[in-house]
Design a protein around this motif. Structure first.
Motif, PDB file in Angstrom:
ATOM      1  N   VAL A   1       0.876  -1.169   0.000  1.00 27.49           N
ATOM      2  CA  VAL A   1       0.000   0.000   0.000  1.00 27.49           C
ATOM      3  C   VAL A   1       0.913   1.219   0.000  1.00 27.49           C
TER       4      VAL A   1
ATOM      5  N   MET B   1      -9.169   1.210  -0.857  1.00 26.25           N
ATOM      6  CA  MET B   1      -8.060   0.373  -0.421  1.00 26.25           C
ATOM      7  C   MET B   1      -8.544  -1.012  -0.010  1.00 26.25           C
TER       8      MET B   1
ATOM      9  N   ILE C   1       1.360  -3.132   4.571  1.00 23.54           N
ATOM     10  CA  ILE C   1       0.978  -1.750   4.830  1.00 23.54           C
ATOM     11  C   ILE C   1       1.733  -1.264   6.061  1.00 23.54           C
TER      12      ILE C   1
END
Length: 235
Positions: A96, A131, A147
């Motif tokens: 991410v 997301m 992430i």
């Protein structure tokens, strides 16, 4: 001498990166996995430069907790190298990252080919929903979703400001979270070119089980990452 070796490393790092970026450009026409796997060789090359030029070893611990199939991974973030390192050990990682990085030539193109998840930090709830939706798509391919809970690089020894993105993924994906501690910022500072000798450690910690309440999950996540990362500082 330390400064000279650090500058030499910086120069060779960028030369190696440019060389590799150009070399793998044909992979834009191949399968996604070829592109992702190619980053492993680049990452190992960076580690070799660190070892030879800066006397910095890179060590991965807690291998028994390192996932091989789909998983949610939450590493401590202290420097740029935190991203490179995971490519060396995870079989099919997906990061991410902030949307602005996708505009960088080559980096952005390759990240799109590798199906990384870009996030608009100004998008608030809309960005979170996007997301989560994309994360579910990546999990269909049994990928490891990485992430950084803090969302940005922090200073070694200082507790981070953990963002809501990791909690949203934890809730919606309903999977355990694998915390990762590190001391990388001690040897590869977030700013400047100087590199300090020693051992960079990435320690995969015991996974946090799915299904916890948000507040409890965030407390455990931060406690495990910060405690283990602080213990690595002297290395």
């Amino acid at each position: 001498m330390l400064l000279v070796r650090s500058y030499l490393f910086a120069g060779l790092f960028y030369l190696w990166s440019v060389f590799w970026v150009l070399l793998i450009s044909p992979l834009m026409l191949g399968p996604r996995l070829w592109m992702v796997r190619s980053w492993r060789i680049w990452s190992l090359g960076v580690m070799l430069l660190l070892r030879v030029l800066c006397d910095i070893r890179v060590e991965f611990r807690g291998l028994q907790y390192m996932p091989k199939t789909r998983a949610l991974i939450a590493p401590k973030h202290q420097c740029m190298f935190d991203v490179f390192a995971q490519f060396a050990v995870l079989p099919d990682s997906c990061f991410v990252t902030k949307k602005e990085l996708m505009w960088i030539p080559f980096f952005g193109w390759y990240a799109q080919k590798g199906e990384m998840i870009s996030v608009d930090r100004a998008g608030a709830a809309t960005a979170l929903r996007k997301m989560v939706a994309e994360a579910k798509e990546r999990f269909a391919d049994e990928r490891q979703l990485v992430i950084f809970p803090e969302g940005h690089r922090g200073e070694p020894g200082l507790p981070g400001d953990y963002k809501p993105g990791i909690a949203a993924l934890y809730r919606e994906l309903d999977v355990p979270v694998h915390p990762v501690a590190t001391n990388a910022g001690v040897h590869w500072p977030a700013h400047g070119l100087r590199r300090w000798p020693g051992t960079i450690v990435y320690e995969y910690l015991e996974p946090i089980p799915a299904g916890l309440k948000r507040a409890e999950f965030m407390r455990i996540l931060q406690e495990r990452i910060e405690t283990a990362s602080t213990a690595l500082l002297p290395l």
